[in-house]
Design an enzyme around this catalytic site. Structure first.
Site, PDB file in Angstrom:
ATOM      1  N   ASP A  61       0.844  -1.185   0.000  1.00 14.10           N
ATOM      2  CA  ASP A  61       0.000   0.000   0.000  1.00 14.10           C
ATOM      3  C   ASP A  61       0.887   1.245   0.000  1.00 14.10           C
ATOM      4  O   ASP A  61       2.100   1.134   0.125  1.00 14.10           O
ATOM      5  CB  ASP A  61      -0.945   0.008   1.215  1.00 14.10           C
ATOM      6  CG  ASP A  61      -0.229  -0.468   2.459  1.00 14.10           C
ATOM      7  OD1 ASP A  61       0.965  -0.130   2.610  1.00 14.10           O
ATOM      8  OD2 ASP A  61      -0.845  -1.174   3.274  1.00 14.10           O
ATOM      9  N   ASP A  63       1.578   4.933   1.665  1.00 13.14           N
ATOM     10  CA  ASP A  63       1.300   5.850   2.764  1.00 13.14           C
ATOM     11  C   ASP A  63       1.951   7.193   2.461  1.00 13.14           C
ATOM     12  O   ASP A  63       3.031   7.252   1.861  1.00 13.14           O
ATOM     13  CB  ASP A  63       1.867   5.295   4.079  1.00 13.14           C
ATOM     14  CG  ASP A  63       1.191   3.999   4.493  1.00 13.14           C
ATOM     15  OD1 ASP A  63       0.030   3.791   4.107  1.00 13.14           O
ATOM     16  OD2 ASP A  63       1.829   3.179   5.195  1.00 13.14           O
ATOM     17  N   ASP A 142      10.529   2.597  12.829  1.00 10.40           N
ATOM     18  CA  ASP A 142      11.197   1.460  13.455  1.00 10.40           C
ATOM     19  C   ASP A 142      12.585   1.155  12.890  1.00 10.40           C
ATOM     20  O   ASP A 142      13.571   1.134  13.613  1.00 10.40           O
ATOM     21  CB  ASP A 142      10.293   0.214  13.461  1.00 10.40           C
ATOM     22  CG  ASP A 142       9.595  -0.051  12.136  1.00 10.40           C
ATOM     23  OD1 ASP A 142       9.934   0.611  11.127  1.00 10.40           O
ATOM     24  OD2 ASP A 142       8.714  -0.933  12.097  1.00 10.40           O
TER      25      ASP A 142
HETATM   26  P1  ATP Z   1       4.235  -3.580   4.650  1.00 14.67           P
HETATM   27  O1  ATP Z   1       4.877  -3.897   3.364  1.00 14.67           O
HETATM   28  O2  ATP Z   1       4.077  -4.750   5.542  1.00 14.67           O
HETATM   29  O3  ATP Z   1       2.992  -2.738   4.547  1.00 14.67           O
HETATM   30  P2  ATP Z   1       5.334  -1.262   5.860  1.00 14.67           P
HETATM   31  O4  ATP Z   1       6.767  -0.909   6.098  1.00 14.67           O
HETATM   32  O5  ATP Z   1       4.534  -0.379   4.994  1.00 14.67           O
HETATM   33  O6  ATP Z   1       5.346  -2.735   5.388  1.00 14.67           O
HETATM   34  P3  ATP Z   1       3.341  -0.833   7.883  1.00 14.67           P
HETATM   35  O7  ATP Z   1       3.004  -1.725   9.014  1.00 14.67           O
HETATM   36  O8  ATP Z   1       2.365  -0.616   6.804  1.00 14.67           O
HETATM   37  O9  ATP Z   1       4.691  -1.371   7.299  1.00 14.67           O
HETATM   38  O10 ATP Z   1       3.781   0.549   8.539  1.00 14.67           O
HETATM   39  C1  ATP Z   1       4.091   1.695   7.749  1.00 14.67           C
HETATM   40  C2  ATP Z   1       5.317   2.413   8.296  1.00 14.67           C
HETATM   41  O11 ATP Z   1       5.056   2.871   9.629  1.00 14.67           O
HETATM   42  C3  ATP Z   1       6.563   1.548   8.428  1.00 14.67           C
HETATM   43  O12 ATP Z   1       7.293   1.504   7.224  1.00 14.67           O
HETATM   44  C4  ATP Z   1       7.328   2.255   9.536  1.00 14.67           C
HETATM   45  O13 ATP Z   1       8.016   3.363   9.023  1.00 14.67           O
HETATM   46  C5  ATP Z   1       6.217   2.744  10.436  1.00 14.67           C
HETATM   47  N1  ATP Z   1       5.922   1.800  11.509  1.00 14.67           N
HETATM   48  C6  ATP Z   1       5.058   0.771  11.476  1.00 14.67           C
HETATM   49  N2  ATP Z   1       5.023   0.106  12.639  1.00 14.67           N
HETATM   50  C7  ATP Z   1       5.892   0.729  13.448  1.00 14.67           C
HETATM   51  C8  ATP Z   1       6.324   0.537  14.802  1.00 14.67           C
HETATM   52  N3  ATP Z   1       5.831  -0.463  15.523  1.00 14.67           N
HETATM   53  N4  ATP Z   1       7.234   1.398  15.307  1.00 14.67           N
HETATM   54  C9  ATP Z   1       7.716   2.415  14.564  1.00 14.67           C
HETATM   55  N5  ATP Z   1       7.373   2.645  13.289  1.00 14.67           N
HETATM   56  C10 ATP Z   1       6.477   1.820  12.743  1.00 14.67           C
HETATM   57 MG    MG Z   2       2.491  -0.608   4.453  1.00 15.90          MG
END
Ligand code: ATP
Ligand code: MG
Length: 434
Positions: A61, A63, A142
């Protein structure tokens, strides 16, 4: 990576120096980015999408991060809804795609769950402490590879946290000291292991060590967040490498002790086989239903009963109740989910024997959890852990039922008069109403 522009600890890659192309960003996300930008706000693509596009992978997705306040975002987009505690995240909805727009913040708080639930690890920050600069927003994230920004104003990639270097090196590294960041939010241990397995990256030494020492702290996280991360891992098409990595890092023992016991037993092959099948289904675009995925984690402990001659149904039911009850309690699964997982096993029991008759087939097909059981039976059969013959009898019966035929072909009972032929009856009815 080519030369970069340095700006007080920031690395900025010009458009010609990176491979992130607008044509790979969803149209809807572009619309959001451009409208924010044209309205005078900073608008960055953030998080996983930047990471994945730089790795030439397709993001799950998109963001967006901005300096616009949530209310301002809402005014810019008719299709925006504010969600979360104190309505601080905007979801811009386009049909079945949602673009999440978050105002840059400084708090290290983990993101909220869909329903606004958060971890109990951190207290919510006060309103005035909440919003921050882009740099603060990068630093609260993170891992370094998750802290990169793509600026729609000039198509540059902005790196405040050393993410570009770690992307190149294939390294998952926390932003800041590993122990501290895990202490703030222990779910980051799961996320680190997931990204490592999904991207084929190594964990940075201190991060790996911290996970080894702190695995038991995962219990400080809200069970709903743990369940959410587990389900994301189960259905994403990479469950096998992720769960094997959970085991290697000592997290499986904390998260799912029953499954960890399986993984350390001769039944491990069946567990990994099932997760591999689940991945193949997901990658082929027909993921197993959630109930089947939870059930897969427990199935190796229960399938022994399925093919066994004269197995005791009520003993099987008790074993199912104990195992699913333990899982549901630990992860605080909803009653409905727990019921579906239990029913999946009860349907699996029925599928392990040829059906007793047409009505039995129809009744079983109406059971909640039946679809999950059928898919799971298919996966188990391919691993030689389910009676193949009875599954194919069932499959035939189900196909007949779905095309409106009696599930089990009618046979005249021995020694009785042949029932009247169907064809004749149908013709009569048709003739009568015509
Ligand atoms: P995915 O491909 O699984 O969607 P993603 O990196 O986009 O991976 P998300 O869970 O959608 O992960 O979260 C979006 C963003 O928010 C992450 O890339 C990270 O920067 C931040 N984030 C998510 N969870 C945490 C956390 N527990 N602590 C700090 N930052 C976080
Ligand atoms: Mg994501």
């Amino acid at each position: 990576m080519p030369e970069v522009r340095e700006r007080e600890g920031v690395r900025v890659l010009e458009r010609s120096q990176h491979c992130l192309s607008r044509s790979e960003i969803s149209e809807n996300a572009l619309k959001v980015l451009y409208r924010l930008h044209r309205s005078g706000f900073t608008a960055y693509l953030v998080g996983g999408a930047v990471r994945d596009l730089l790795l030439r992978r397709r993001p799950k997705d998109f963001d967006v991060g901005t300096n616009a306040r949530p209310q301002q975002v809402r005014h810019l987009f008719r299709n925006a809804r504010l969600i979360g505690r104190r309505f601080r995240l905007a979801r811009v909805v386009f049909g079945n795609e949602v673009v999440e727009v978050a105002t840059f913040r400084r708090s290290p708080e983990p993101p909220e769950m869909e329903d606004g639930e958060t971890s109990d690890v951190l207290a919510p920050p006060s309103e005035s402490e909440e919003f921050g600069t882009p740099e603060e927003d990068a630093r609260r994230r993170d891992f370094t590879v998750n802290g990169l920004f793509y600026n729609i104003a000039d198509f540059t990639v902005i790196d405040y946290v050393g993410g570009l270097e770690d992307l190149e090196a294939g390294l998952i590294r926390t932003i800041g000291p590993a122990r501290e960041r895990i202490g703030e939010d222990p779910v980051r241990m799961m996320r680190a292991v997931e990204y490592g397995a999904r991207l084929g990256f190594r964990l940075d030494g201190p991060l790996e060590e911290a996970i080894g020492d702190m695995a038991a702290e995962i219990h400080r996280a809200a069970p709903a967040r743990i369940a959410y991360e587990l389900m994301e891992s189960l259905r994403g098409g990479q469950a096998l490498p992720i769960f094997q990595a959970f085991e290697r890092h000592g997290l499986l023992q904390q998260l799912l002790p029953e499954t960890a016991r399986t993984a350390a037993s001769p039944r491990a092959g069946l567990l990994w086989g099932l997760l591999g099948r689940a991945d193949a289904f997901a990658r082929a675009g027909s993921p197993l239903p959630e109930a089947a995925l939870w059930a897969a984690l427990l199935a190796p402990e229960l399938v022994g009963w399925l093919g066994a001659q004269g197995a005791d149904g009520s003993a099987f039911e008790r074993a199912v109740r104990d195992l699913t009850g333990a899982l549901a309690t630990r992860l605080v699964l909803s009653h409905h989910t727990a019921h579906l997982v239990r029913n999946t096993f009860l349907c699996l029991w029925r599928l392990a024997r040829p059906p007793r008759g047409g009505k039995f087939v129809l009744r079983t097909m109406r059971q909640e959890g039946f679809e999950a059981a059928l898919r799971l039976a298919q996966a188990l059969t391919e691993d030689g852990a389910f009676p193949r013959h009875s599954l194919s009898v069932w499959q035939e019966a189900i196909q007949r039922a779905r095309s409106g035929l009696p599930p089990v072909p009618e046979r005249p009972a021995p020694g009785r008069r042949r029932p009247r032929r169907r064809r004749g009856r149908r013709q009569n009815t048709a003739g009568g109403t015509a």
